[in-house]
Design an enzyme around this catalytic site. Structure first.
Site, PDB file in Angstrom:
ATOM      1  N   ASP A 175      33.994  58.226  33.289  1.00  0.00           N
ATOM      2  CA  ASP A 175      32.816  58.169  32.390  1.00  0.00           C
ATOM      3  C   ASP A 175      31.774  56.953  32.424  1.00  0.00           C
ATOM      4  O   ASP A 175      32.502  55.987  32.928  1.00  0.00           O
ATOM      5  CB  ASP A 175      33.479  57.796  30.869  1.00  0.00           C
ATOM      6  CG  ASP A 175      32.482  58.138  29.781  1.00  0.00           C
ATOM      7  OD1 ASP A 175      31.617  58.705  29.978  1.00  0.00           O
ATOM      8  OD2 ASP A 175      33.137  57.829  28.643  1.00  0.00           O
ATOM      9  N   ASP A 176      30.745  57.203  32.615  1.00  0.00           N
ATOM     10  CA  ASP A 176      29.593  56.619  32.914  1.00  0.00           C
ATOM     11  C   ASP A 176      29.532  55.694  34.230  1.00  0.00           C
ATOM     12  O   ASP A 176      28.873  54.471  34.492  1.00  0.00           O
ATOM     13  CB  ASP A 176      29.580  55.394  31.811  1.00  0.00           C
ATOM     14  CG  ASP A 176      29.002  55.816  30.464  1.00  0.00           C
ATOM     15  OD1 ASP A 176      28.799  57.050  30.244  1.00  0.00           O
ATOM     16  OD2 ASP A 176      28.963  55.003  29.594  1.00  0.00           O
ATOM     17  N   CYS A 213      26.747  61.385  27.812  1.00  0.00           N
ATOM     18  CA  CYS A 213      28.109  62.176  27.802  1.00  0.00           C
ATOM     19  C   CYS A 213      28.404  63.646  27.596  1.00  0.00           C
ATOM     20  O   CYS A 213      28.319  64.458  28.323  1.00  0.00           O
ATOM     21  CB  CYS A 213      29.152  61.399  26.955  1.00  0.00           C
ATOM     22  SG  CYS A 213      29.080  59.685  27.450  1.00  0.00           S
ATOM     23  N   HIS A 270      35.242  64.320  24.062  1.00  0.00           N
ATOM     24  CA  HIS A 270      33.865  64.367  23.734  1.00  0.00           C
ATOM     25  C   HIS A 270      32.941  65.672  23.629  1.00  0.00           C
ATOM     26  O   HIS A 270      31.885  65.582  23.932  1.00  0.00           O
ATOM     27  CB  HIS A 270      32.964  63.122  24.210  1.00  0.00           C
ATOM     28  CG  HIS A 270      31.847  62.714  23.515  1.00  0.00           C
ATOM     29  ND1 HIS A 270      31.017  61.696  23.703  1.00  0.00           N
ATOM     30  CD2 HIS A 270      31.730  62.798  22.111  1.00  0.00           C
ATOM     31  CE1 HIS A 270      30.116  61.277  23.058  1.00  0.00           C
ATOM     32  NE2 HIS A 270      30.349  61.995  21.920  1.00  0.00           N
ATOM     33  N   ASP A 305      30.032  61.730  34.471  1.00  0.00           N
ATOM     34  CA  ASP A 305      29.113  62.268  33.774  1.00  0.00           C
ATOM     35  C   ASP A 305      27.925  62.153  33.441  1.00  0.00           C
ATOM     36  O   ASP A 305      26.945  62.618  32.858  1.00  0.00           O
ATOM     37  CB  ASP A 305      29.905  62.721  32.369  1.00  0.00           C
ATOM     38  CG  ASP A 305      30.000  61.430  31.550  1.00  0.00           C
ATOM     39  OD1 ASP A 305      30.024  60.238  32.261  1.00  0.00           O
ATOM     40  OD2 ASP A 305      30.291  61.359  30.392  1.00  0.00           O
ATOM     41  N   ASN A 306      27.519  60.661  33.870  1.00  0.00           N
ATOM     42  CA  ASN A 306      26.177  60.296  33.646  1.00  0.00           C
ATOM     43  C   ASN A 306      26.020  58.883  34.409  1.00  0.00           C
ATOM     44  O   ASN A 306      27.025  58.429  35.113  1.00  0.00           O
ATOM     45  CB  ASN A 306      25.700  60.128  32.170  1.00  0.00           C
ATOM     46  CG  ASN A 306      26.505  59.208  31.395  1.00  0.00           C
ATOM     47  OD1 ASN A 306      27.210  59.863  30.564  1.00  0.00           O
ATOM     48  ND2 ASN A 306      26.400  57.792  31.535  1.00  0.00           N
TER      49      ASN A 306
HETATM   50 CA    CA Z   1      29.233  59.523  29.903  1.00  0.00          CA
END
Ligand code: CA
Length: 504
Positions: free
Chosen positions: A37-38, A84, A154, A304-305
């Site tokens: 994530d991130d 996200c 999420h 995801d980002n």
């Molecule tokens: Ca994210």
């Protein structure tokens, strides 16, 4: 959006698939999707740019390096969104956020006063995925795959069906819910929120004070042991870490080595979070080896980002890219992607063709021999990238890559400090990228081959190119039915992107 009930499609797919020869079913590969994530483009020891950068030398990720050495590295892989949920739901559906209308992290922050944000947020699917959506795990499960999700989901809002991955086609779901981040990486993982806590399923680790990533990894290893007992069923396995999303809380046993001159406490903590994720990957790769499953398991590593560069330290930089999470610039959504497919993908290979999260769905279906249902085929924005993986040819897309984020991310001070964080749509064609920002109705044009940092807006110099890309962006968004922000004065949606001469 397609409204055909998912159940009907599943029955249809099952009947189609039952015609296939049993041997094909037995040899279908497992898929293990390791999502961080991130994680920013250069937040590992594996350089994604032509040159190695400071981040590559600082982060210690030998297992991610091993994966790259044994698989293919994509240097121009994009997330579908700078935040996200839209990227995650694109993964699960093969549809771009502009089409699904799941355009922000769930549930977003709502509207703020005019002095904070001039435009109002349009109607969007704040609930996330639901039974209307045909998801990747549903289709795989219907053809004999066992489907597993571990970690952050999420994908749906609190209280909705999509909040629980088990309602979206997963046989197993561990520590997953509506929440986009853990309350804490330390026990009890945010249970301070009481019943509101997202961190279910991990109570057994409280006495040993396990770091969250380690607890999730143990659960994943156990599930792999379980799956190994049923080799007749291939598996699709999401190992989706909460890390390295905020709060930036390092792994105490890994932090000391990162305390180097010039490094801030946030950078130290963050680097240990990245190494912790790398260790998790290493344990999973080792487990696949031990269980004799590595040769028939495709491992995908992705984010995801973009990396968080605007607050919480900031803990990293996406250099040479501009900006980071939440931004319209490359730092917002260019991601490290690595795919290991033993015997099929050439070890140590590199692909520089642009790919996007939307591609994951049709690619996995192609690899696993599952036919794309006719009812959703024409709505898919992704393209099967197997020819790139196998180096057998290029791919043809139904339309250029686009991004659509009609929202305000963060708070005003962030956007004052970083003007790239604003409601936007963007398009990529060849080396050209055009960003349209809705507040000012302005186009920015960049040549990414010559200006990867997006420092030189060429909209004034190359109005013909800008006009072409802006028109194409408008056309794609129109076809997708993209929603645009609302003008406060008129109460009407502002127009789709339209080229005007650059005047700054
Ligand atoms: Ca994210």
């Amino acid at each position: 959006m397609n409204k055909v009930p998912a159940l009907f499609l599943i029955i249809l797919i099952m009947s189609l698939f039952s015609c296939r020869h049993n041997q094909q079913i037995i040899t279908r590969p497992n898929i293990l999707f390791f999502l961080v994530d991130d994680l920013g483009w250069e937040d590992t020891g594996v350089p994604m740019w032509t040159d190695s950068v400071e981040n590559n030398r600082y982060f210690r990720t030998p297992n991610i390096a091993r994966l790259a050495a044994e698989g293919m590295k994509f240097t121009q892989a994009y997330a579908s969104s700078p935040v996200c949920s839209p990227t995650r739901t694109a993964l699960m559906t093969g549809m771009n956020p502009a089409r699904t209308h799941i355009t922000n992290w769930i549930p977003g922050r709502g509207n703020h006063p005019a002095e904070d944000q001039w435009l109002l947020i349009p109607h969007w699917r704040i609930g996330g995925l639901d039974h209307r959506d045909v998801t990747l795990p549903e289709l795989l499960k219907a053809t004999g795959y066992t489907t597993v999700h571990v970690g952050k989901a999420h994908l749906g809002r609190k209280g909705t069906v999509g909040a629980n991955p088990r309602h979206l086609g997963f046989d197993y779901s561990v520590a997953a819910s509506y929440r986009g981040g853990p309350g804490s990486y330390y026990v009890p993982y945010g249970r301070i929120h009481g019943l509101d806590s997202q961190m279910i399923d991990l109570e057994e680790f409280f006495p040993d004070s396990l770091y969250l990533n380690d607890a999730l990894t143990i659960m994943a290893l156990r599930l792999l042991d379980t799956l190994a007992k049923h080799p007749e069923n291939p598996f699709y396995f999401n190992m989706w870490h909460y890390a390295v999303h905020a709060p930036i809380q390092g792994d105490p046993k890994l932090m000391d080595k990162y305390r180097l001159p010039g490094k801030t406490e946030a950078q130290v903590q963050y680097a240990s979070m990245v190494e912790s994720v790398d260790r998790s990957l290493g344990k999973i790769l080792k487990k696949l080896d031990e269980l004799g499953m590595a040769d028939n398991t495709i491992v995908i590593f992705w984010s995801d980002n973009g990396g968080l560069v605007s607050h919480s330290g900031p803990p990293t930089t996406n250099y040479p890219l501009s900006s980071g999470k939440g931004s319209s610039h490359e730092g917002g959504y260019r991601e490290p992607l690595i795919v290991r497919w033993p015997g099929r993908v050439k070890p140590g290979s590199v692909c520089s063709d642009p790919v996007i999260t939307d591609d994951f769905f049709p690619t996995v279906l192609a690899i696993t021999g599952v036919r794309v249902p006719d009812t959703i085929r024409r709505h898919l924005d992704g393209t099967d990238i197997t020819p790139l993986l196998l180096q057998t040819g290029g791919i043809e897309r139904p339309h250029p890559l686009v991004w659509h984020y009609p929202h305000y991310w963060g708070w005003k001070a962030l956007r004052v400090a970083d003007s790239t964080i604003t409601p936007f749509s963007a398009i990529r064609e060849g080396d050209w990228k055009l960003i349209y920002t809705y507040e000012k109705g302005r186009c920015e044009l960049y040549n990414l081959a010559e200006d990867i940092g997006e420092k030189h807006n060429l909209a004034k110099e190359k109005p013909d190119v800008a006009q072409k890309l802006c028109g194409d962006l408008r056309s794609v968004l129109q076809v997708m039915g993209a929603q645009t922000p609302i003008d406060r004065e008129t109460g009407e949606a502002v127009g789709l992107p339209e080229f005007t001469e650059y005047t700054d």
